[in-house]
Motif scaffolding. Structure first.
Motif, PDB file in Angstrom:
ATOM      1  N   SER A 150       0.819  -1.298  -0.096  1.00 26.81           N
ATOM      2  CA  SER A 150       0.046   0.179   0.011  1.00 26.81           C
ATOM      3  C   SER A 150       0.818   1.188   0.064  1.00 26.81           C
ATOM      4  O   SER A 150       0.543   2.261  -0.638  1.00 26.81           O
ATOM      5  CB  SER A 150      -0.978  -0.075   1.215  1.00 26.81           C
ATOM      6  OG  SER A 150      -1.786  -1.052   1.209  1.00 26.81           O
ATOM      7  N   MET A 153       2.144   2.268  -3.340  1.00 29.75           N
ATOM      8  CA  MET A 153       1.034   2.943  -4.136  1.00 29.75           C
ATOM      9  C   MET A 153       1.410   4.441  -3.979  1.00 29.75           C
ATOM     10  O   MET A 153       0.931   5.001  -5.199  1.00 29.75           O
ATOM     11  CB  MET A 153      -0.219   2.706  -4.028  1.00 29.75           C
ATOM     12  CG  MET A 153      -0.634   1.181  -4.281  1.00 29.75           C
ATOM     13  SD  MET A 153      -2.516   0.968  -4.393  1.00 29.75           S
ATOM     14  CE  MET A 153      -2.712  -0.126  -5.587  1.00 29.75           C
ATOM     15  N   GLY A 279      -5.103   3.455  -1.214  1.00 30.95           N
ATOM     16  CA  GLY A 279      -4.133   2.559  -0.949  1.00 30.95           C
ATOM     17  C   GLY A 279      -3.514   2.396   0.541  1.00 30.95           C
ATOM     18  O   GLY A 279      -3.361   1.640   1.500  1.00 30.95           O
ATOM     19  N   GLY A 335      -7.044   0.658  -5.037  1.00 28.21           N
ATOM     20  CA  GLY A 335      -6.249   0.800  -3.695  1.00 28.21           C
ATOM     21  C   GLY A 335      -6.638  -0.198  -2.762  1.00 28.21           C
ATOM     22  O   GLY A 335      -5.914  -0.549  -1.541  1.00 28.21           O
TER      23      GLY A 335
END
Length: 418
Positions: A150, A153, A279, A335
């Protein structure tokens, strides 16, 4: 020949705590952004390339297609090699080849030479994409891996937005060849990062013995696991649905809604920010508190409902703000989907993390390569063809999620905080 990978294999080099070094985040994030930068940075130079090389726009477009093919195919080679020979050596070789291929792009005397150099550039750059995911899997497991993906991202989601804008700025000061010189400089920085910052995360005792053939055998064993295949297909089909927007929204929004290039860039940037923020919410607030399949199902539902809403908007003449809001929801849903499917798939890879990462990347780029074709089948004066393609792919992602993963079963969740 190695035995099939064990999903319970521990990480090779777990870091102290859950906070990786900033330099490592930037290095791996930049490797993850290498694909979008390679594809998008030179887009503003298409007309100039066609003029300076005395060729057609179709052949210039082929330079983008060959790079995409290389990025997909190269992962299927680099991933298994990294399982057999460690992460660092194939990564350094790949980044060296990427640097040389990018310089060849800058010096290409004809469009045919540029097409060939772009293919090699994609094949070499694929090493960065696939091995970066495998390194995360080596160092982290479960919730920590999901949070790291995450975090990546934040870097990789901004690359498709920044690249065309940066390319346009570069073209204000130089010709199209200068764009590839800048990209080569970025490749040189990445090569230095691979040598100086990224450690070898796969020790010899955890490598797949028997060479490339044994790695491919381990990969075939992975594909026969319904859970791995389910996560791979769910993530790839969801990514393809959003890629319909990436590939088709420029023409659709400008033709159907009269959006100016500047307004389109702003909308595109806002959606990329939504993806990055979603994310972060996924990694820091949702995963670990809610079951991973619940989060994944929520992301798929948001994607499907948003695509269905776009169809309704295109048929009822809804104004641009409604369409922009629905596109924002579609993009942001990734996300929740991509970090979750990537983490859960690699969690089942065991010692074949590189091969598993290769399958994930090839599936994503393969389906993404088909999605613009679906979008282009209809009239760009309406958002309906793009919306129908997005809905169809999101429903297929839902089907893969339900049929392969059977989320109604209460199986142990590797991402749920203990």
């Amino acid at each position: 020949m190695t035995s099939p990978p064990s999903p319970s294999a521990p990480p090779a080099a777990p870091p102290a705590g859950d906070r990786p070094r900033l330099a490592l985040i930037l290095a791996l994030g930049s490797l993850s952004a290498l694909g979008p930068l390679s594809m998008d940075l030179y887009l503003p130079g298409f007309p100039q390339i066609a003029e300076r090389l005395d060729t057609s726009g179709g052949l210039v477009q082929l330079t983008l297609t060959t790079c995409l093919i290389g990025l997909a195919a190269g992962q299927l080679v680099a991933g298994p090699l990294s399982d057999a020979f460690g992460r660092k050596r194939p990564l350094v070789i790949g980044m060296t080849a990427y640097l040389l291929a990018t310089l060849a792009c800058a010096l290409a005397p004809s469009v045919e030479a540029l097409i060939g150099a772009r293919l090699v550039q994609g094949l070499a750059g694929a090493a960065g994409l696939v091995i970066a995911r495998a390194i995360v899997r080596d160092m982290f497991q479960g919730l920590a891996a999901a949070r790291f993906f995450s975090t990546l991202m934040l870097v990789s989601a901004l690359a498709p937005v920044i690249a065309p804008v940066l390319g346009g700025v570069i073209l204000e000061f130089t010709v199209w060849r200068g764009v590839f010189v800048v990209l080569a400089a970025f490749g040189a920085v990445m090569l230095a990062g691979c040598v100086l910052v990224i450690p070898e995360t796969l020790p010899r005792d955890r490598r797949v013995t028997g060479g490339l053939g044994a790695s491919l055998h381990a990969g075939w064993a992975l594909l026969r696991r319904p859970a791995f295949t389910g996560y791979m297909l769910t993530g790839a089909l969801g990514f393809a649905a959003v890629f319909c927007y990436i590939g088709g929204s420029s023409l659709v929004l400008q033709d159907a809604y009269g959006v100016s290039p500047t307004t389109f860039s702003l909308l595109f940037g806002l959606n990329a920010i939504g993806l990055a923020v979603a994310g972060q919410i996924n990694g820091k607030l949702l995963l670990g508190r809610f079951r991973a399949h619940t989060v994944l199902g929520g992301g798929l539902t948001a994607l499907t409902l948003s695509a269905a809403g776009l169809i309704a908007a295109s048929q009822t003449g809804a104004p641009l703000p409604w369409v922009a809001a629905l596109l924002f929801c579609c993009t942001s849903s990734m996300g929740l989907i991509l970090p979750t499917t990537t983490t859960l798939a690699l969690d089942r890879a065991g010692t074949a993390a590189g091969t598993a990462s290769a399958f994930l990347g090839a599936a994503q780029f393969g389906t993404a390569g088909v999605s613009p074709v679906l979008t282009g089948l209809g009239d760009t004066s309406s958002a309906l063809p793009m919306s129908l393609a997005m809905l169809a792919l999101s429903l297929l992602a839902h089907l893969a999620f339900l049929s392969f993963l059977r989320p109604w079963r209460r199986l142990p969740d590797p991402l749920l905080a203990r």
